[in-house]
Enzyme design. Sequence first.
Site, PDB file in Angstrom:
ATOM      1  N   CYS A 218      -5.835   1.159   5.832  1.00 36.79           N
ATOM      2  CA  CYS A 218      -6.320  -0.120   6.356  1.00 36.79           C
ATOM      3  C   CYS A 218      -5.638  -0.408   7.698  1.00 36.79           C
ATOM      4  O   CYS A 218      -4.739   0.328   8.126  1.00 36.79           O
ATOM      5  CB  CYS A 218      -6.018  -1.241   5.364  1.00 36.79           C
ATOM      6  SG  CYS A 218      -4.256  -1.665   5.231  1.00 36.79           S
TER       7      CYS A 218
ATOM      8  N   GLU B  41       0.797   3.930   1.854  1.00 34.78           N
ATOM      9  CA  GLU B  41       1.270   4.402   3.155  1.00 34.78           C
ATOM     10  C   GLU B  41       2.554   3.682   3.557  1.00 34.78           C
ATOM     11  O   GLU B  41       3.519   4.312   4.004  1.00 34.78           O
ATOM     12  CB  GLU B  41       0.202   4.166   4.230  1.00 34.78           C
ATOM     13  CG  GLU B  41      -1.122   4.837   3.940  1.00 34.78           C
ATOM     14  CD  GLU B  41      -2.122   3.946   3.195  1.00 34.78           C
ATOM     15  OE1 GLU B  41      -3.328   4.122   3.431  1.00 34.78           O
ATOM     16  OE2 GLU B  41      -1.711   3.105   2.383  1.00 34.78           O
TER      17      GLU B  41
ATOM     18  N   CYS C  80      -1.726  -0.933   7.418  1.00 35.79           N
ATOM     19  CA  CYS C  80      -0.995   0.324   7.273  1.00 35.79           C
ATOM     20  C   CYS C  80      -1.052   1.128   8.568  1.00 35.79           C
ATOM     21  O   CYS C  80      -0.085   1.806   8.927  1.00 35.79           O
ATOM     22  CB  CYS C  80      -1.532   1.132   6.101  1.00 35.79           C
ATOM     23  SG  CYS C  80      -1.100   0.407   4.504  1.00 35.79           S
TER      24      CYS C  80
ATOM     25  N   HIS D 228       0.819  -1.215   0.000  1.00 39.21           N
ATOM     26  CA  HIS D 228       0.000   0.000   0.000  1.00 39.21           C
ATOM     27  C   HIS D 228       0.854   1.267   0.000  1.00 39.21           C
ATOM     28  O   HIS D 228       2.016   1.261   0.411  1.00 39.21           O
ATOM     29  CB  HIS D 228      -0.932   0.002   1.200  1.00 39.21           C
ATOM     30  CG  HIS D 228      -2.069  -0.966   1.067  1.00 39.21           C
ATOM     31  ND1 HIS D 228      -3.010  -1.129   2.052  1.00 39.21           N
ATOM     32  CD2 HIS D 228      -2.417  -1.811   0.063  1.00 39.21           C
ATOM     33  CE1 HIS D 228      -3.896  -2.029   1.655  1.00 39.21           C
ATOM     34  NE2 HIS D 228      -3.558  -2.469   0.460  1.00 39.21           N
TER      35      HIS D 228
END
Length: 169
Positions: free
Chosen positions: A108, A84, A111, A82
């Site tokens: 999420c 992040e 993360c 992801h």
Amino acid sequence: MTPKTDKRSDYISWDDYFMGVALLSAHRSKDPNTQVGACIVNSQKKIVGVGYNGFPIGCSDDTLPWDREGPFLETKYPYICHAELNAILNSVGRDLSGCSLYVGLFPCNECAKAIIQSGIREVVYLSDKYAETDMVKAAKTMFGQAGVRLRQLEVKRPRLVIDFDVNGI
């Protein structure tokens, strides 16, 4: 001394600037369904990390799956990194204590763990379209317990056009 009054008044805010960097970074993603970018900023308003969602370095964008549905190993989910997490891993110097993270989509739970562990103290996001999912509910629980400030960006400028025409500079 009389202050000058001829400076531009239509310049973008810091929030719009940093979210703009995150959104521009999202355009690097090769994911056909979801493109997310993230930008980490320190207390001096300097960008210290940028990332977007994609596969890890050395993993082929051409052979790993981009599917959202099907058997787990035939979807993107076990492979994708992801935005992040990429921004954290791509950060300059790695000391992110007290930083803010700008991201297009609310993080999420996985993360959230990395954000908290890295020392980031604020998450600024645009969309929370998965607010009712267990992953986002878990992320919000962890952020709350860890004291990470959450702020949905109030968009003042819904559109910003980047023009690569050098004659316009």
